[in-house]
Design a protein around this motif. Structure first.
Motif, PDB file in Angstrom:
ATOM      1  N   VAL A 124       0.930  -1.117   0.077  1.00  0.00           N
ATOM      2  CA  VAL A 124       0.092   0.156  -0.054  1.00  0.00           C
ATOM      3  C   VAL A 124       0.718   1.290  -0.036  1.00  0.00           C
ATOM      4  CG1 VAL A 124      -1.613   1.380   1.323  1.00  0.00           C
ATOM      5  CG2 VAL A 124      -1.806  -1.055   1.110  1.00  0.00           C
ATOM      6  N   ALA A 125       1.812   1.152   0.770  1.00  0.00           N
ATOM      7  CA  ALA A 125       2.588   2.452   0.897  1.00  0.00           C
ATOM      8  C   ALA A 125       3.465   2.576  -0.411  1.00  0.00           C
ATOM      9  CB  ALA A 125       3.907   2.189   2.047  1.00  0.00           C
ATOM     10  N   LEU A 126       4.047   1.709  -1.196  1.00  0.00           N
ATOM     11  CA  LEU A 126       4.626   1.766  -2.370  1.00  0.00           C
ATOM     12  C   LEU A 126       3.625   2.027  -3.389  1.00  0.00           C
ATOM     13  CD1 LEU A 126       6.847  -1.595  -2.003  1.00  0.00           C
ATOM     14  CD2 LEU A 126       7.585   0.809  -1.705  1.00  0.00           C
ATOM     15  N   ALA A 127       2.304   1.721  -3.339  1.00  0.00           N
ATOM     16  CA  ALA A 127       1.394   2.061  -4.249  1.00  0.00           C
ATOM     17  C   ALA A 127       1.085   3.621  -4.230  1.00  0.00           C
ATOM     18  CB  ALA A 127       0.042   1.207  -4.161  1.00  0.00           C
ATOM     19  N   ALA A 145      -1.659   0.996   8.798  1.00  0.00           N
ATOM     20  CA  ALA A 145      -1.236   2.181   7.909  1.00  0.00           C
ATOM     21  C   ALA A 145      -0.745   3.551   8.670  1.00  0.00           C
ATOM     22  CB  ALA A 145      -2.318   2.318   7.058  1.00  0.00           C
ATOM     23  N   LEU A 146      -1.494   3.716   9.830  1.00  0.00           N
ATOM     24  CA  LEU A 146      -0.815   4.838  10.445  1.00  0.00           C
ATOM     25  C   LEU A 146       0.538   4.938  11.031  1.00  0.00           C
ATOM     26  CD1 LEU A 146      -3.935   5.111  13.138  1.00  0.00           C
ATOM     27  CD2 LEU A 146      -3.363   6.612  11.058  1.00  0.00           C
ATOM     28  N   VAL A 147       1.262   3.687  11.045  1.00  0.00           N
ATOM     29  CA  VAL A 147       2.744   3.607  11.054  1.00  0.00           C
ATOM     30  C   VAL A 147       3.353   3.214  10.003  1.00  0.00           C
ATOM     31  CG1 VAL A 147       4.178   2.242  12.680  1.00  0.00           C
ATOM     32  CG2 VAL A 147       2.071   2.805  13.603  1.00  0.00           C
ATOM     33  N   VAL A 148       3.007   2.389   9.537  1.00  0.00           N
ATOM     34  CA  VAL A 148       3.855   1.635   8.204  1.00  0.00           C
ATOM     35  C   VAL A 148       3.946   2.652   7.163  1.00  0.00           C
ATOM     36  CG1 VAL A 148       4.043   0.043   6.436  1.00  0.00           C
ATOM     37  CG2 VAL A 148       3.378  -0.629   8.852  1.00  0.00           C
ATOM     38  N   VAL A 149       2.840   3.311   6.679  1.00  0.00           N
ATOM     39  CA  VAL A 149       3.113   4.238   5.389  1.00  0.00           C
ATOM     40  C   VAL A 149       3.800   5.253   5.807  1.00  0.00           C
ATOM     41  CG1 VAL A 149       1.649   5.685   3.926  1.00  0.00           C
ATOM     42  CG2 VAL A 149       0.953   3.394   4.389  1.00  0.00           C
ATOM     43  N   GLY A 154       3.935   5.310  -5.937  1.00  0.00           N
ATOM     44  CA  GLY A 154       4.333   5.420  -7.217  1.00  0.00           C
ATOM     45  C   GLY A 154       2.967   5.256  -7.985  1.00  0.00           C
ATOM     46  N   GLY A 155       1.647   5.033  -7.467  1.00  0.00           N
ATOM     47  CA  GLY A 155       0.468   4.978  -8.534  1.00  0.00           C
ATOM     48  C   GLY A 155       0.258   3.639  -8.717  1.00  0.00           C
ATOM     49  N   PRO A 156      -1.096   3.486  -9.311  1.00  0.00           N
ATOM     50  CA  PRO A 156      -1.448   2.069  -9.680  1.00  0.00           C
ATOM     51  C   PRO A 156      -0.533   1.014 -10.308  1.00  0.00           C
ATOM     52  CG  PRO A 156      -3.198   3.852 -10.412  1.00  0.00           C
ATOM     53  CD  PRO A 156      -1.726   4.630  -9.948  1.00  0.00           C
ATOM     54  N   ALA A 157       0.033   1.303 -11.295  1.00  0.00           N
ATOM     55  CA  ALA A 157       0.711   0.315 -12.037  1.00  0.00           C
ATOM     56  C   ALA A 157       2.133   0.043 -11.119  1.00  0.00           C
ATOM     57  CB  ALA A 157       1.595   1.050 -13.292  1.00  0.00           C
ATOM     58  N   SER A 158       2.854   1.065 -10.320  1.00  0.00           N
ATOM     59  CA  SER A 158       3.863   0.502  -9.577  1.00  0.00           C
ATOM     60  C   SER A 158       3.144  -0.286  -8.223  1.00  0.00           C
ATOM     61  CB  SER A 158       4.462   1.898  -8.866  1.00  0.00           C
ATOM     62  OG  SER A 158       5.121   2.494  -9.653  1.00  0.00           O
ATOM     63  N   GLY A 159       2.205  -0.044  -7.865  1.00  0.00           N
ATOM     64  CA  GLY A 159       1.358  -0.746  -7.003  1.00  0.00           C
ATOM     65  C   GLY A 159       0.965  -2.020  -7.279  1.00  0.00           C
ATOM     66  N   ALA A 160       0.436  -2.202  -8.382  1.00  0.00           N
ATOM     67  CA  ALA A 160       0.217  -3.495  -9.053  1.00  0.00           C
ATOM     68  C   ALA A 160       1.595  -4.504  -9.311  1.00  0.00           C
ATOM     69  CB  ALA A 160      -0.541  -3.444 -10.427  1.00  0.00           C
ATOM     70  N   VAL A 161       2.658  -3.750  -9.636  1.00  0.00           N
ATOM     71  CA  VAL A 161       3.919  -4.359  -9.801  1.00  0.00           C
ATOM     72  C   VAL A 161       4.477  -4.930  -8.254  1.00  0.00           C
ATOM     73  CG1 VAL A 161       6.241  -4.405 -10.444  1.00  0.00           C
ATOM     74  CG2 VAL A 161       4.593  -3.509 -12.362  1.00  0.00           C
ATOM     75  N   ALA A 162       4.470  -4.035  -7.531  1.00  0.00           N
ATOM     76  CA  ALA A 162       4.822  -4.191  -6.070  1.00  0.00           C
ATOM     77  C   ALA A 162       3.908  -5.335  -5.447  1.00  0.00           C
ATOM     78  CB  ALA A 162       4.796  -3.276  -5.470  1.00  0.00           C
ATOM     79  N   GLY A 163       2.384  -5.426  -5.729  1.00  0.00           N
ATOM     80  CA  GLY A 163       1.621  -6.325  -5.192  1.00  0.00           C
ATOM     81  C   GLY A 163       1.935  -7.738  -5.771  1.00  0.00           C
ATOM     82  N   LEU A 164       2.305  -7.940  -7.081  1.00  0.00           N
ATOM     83  CA  LEU A 164       2.178  -9.086  -7.467  1.00  0.00           C
ATOM     84  C   LEU A 164       3.729  -9.594  -7.138  1.00  0.00           C
ATOM     85  CD1 LEU A 164       1.461  -8.442 -11.399  1.00  0.00           C
ATOM     86  CD2 LEU A 164       0.260  -9.866  -9.729  1.00  0.00           C
TER      87      LEU A 164
END
Length: 171
Positions: A42-45, A147-151, A48-58
């Motif tokens: 979630v933090a990486l998304a 998310a309050l801590v990690v992001v 970077g946006g949806p494309a970066s989030g999808a790649v990080a998630g995969l």
């Protein structure tokens, strides 16, 4: 995306997965186990946006699928995290640092990922509808609070790696 940011993202995903498997999964949590790896996605998304989030998630999901104990179908977590990363990336706002935004993105991503995983369990008959719903709700709650801590920590590390010390000091 710079090479330093890619190395940071990979390192954070591996570290989060190790903490998930070695520590968080061993404790008894009501409803579901908190998912630190999903919060890093979630933090990486958000960065970077949806494309970066999808790649990080995969990528993170594939790592989670291959990390013992793998209890689900191979690739299921990768698909769930990829969708969750794309969903969280929809809240990407360059320069905006809102904890409410991070909580909302984490809750939406957790709802997406846990729904995919719980649906697979329902279809295979390994879980009841009530148990699946409580698992989704618990996952959403844990992710919104986490998310309050990690992001903010991931954003801070990203700013430091990218050489934006003045920006990191404002966080």
């Amino acid at each position: 995306m710079s090479a330093a940011r890619i190395v940071l993202a990979a390192g954070l995903v591996v570290l989060a997965q190790l903490i998930d498997v070695t520590m968080l999964s061993r404790w008894s949590w009501p409803g579901a186990t908190p998912d630190l790896t999903l919060l890093v996605v979630v933090a990486l998304a958000l960065l970077g946006g949806p494309a970066s989030g999808a790649v990080a998630g995969l990528s993170a999901g594939l790592l989670a699928d291959l990390t013992p104990p793998g209890a689900s179908l191979l690739g299921l977590t990768a698909v769930a995290y990829g969708l969750a990363g794309a969903v969280a990336g929809r809240w990407h706002r360059p320069g905006e640092r809102s904890l409410l935004l991070a909580m909302t993105a984490a809750a939406a991503a957790a709802a997406t990922a846990s729904t995919v995983q719980e649906l697979a369990l329902l279809v295979t008959g390994r879980e009841s509808l009530g148990s699946a719903l409580s698992g989704v709700l618990a996952c959403v709650l844990y992710s919104a609070v986490g998310a309050l801590v990690v992001v903010p920590l991931v954003v801070l590390l990203d700013r430091l790696v990218e050489g934006e010390q003045a920006e990191a000091a404002r966080l």
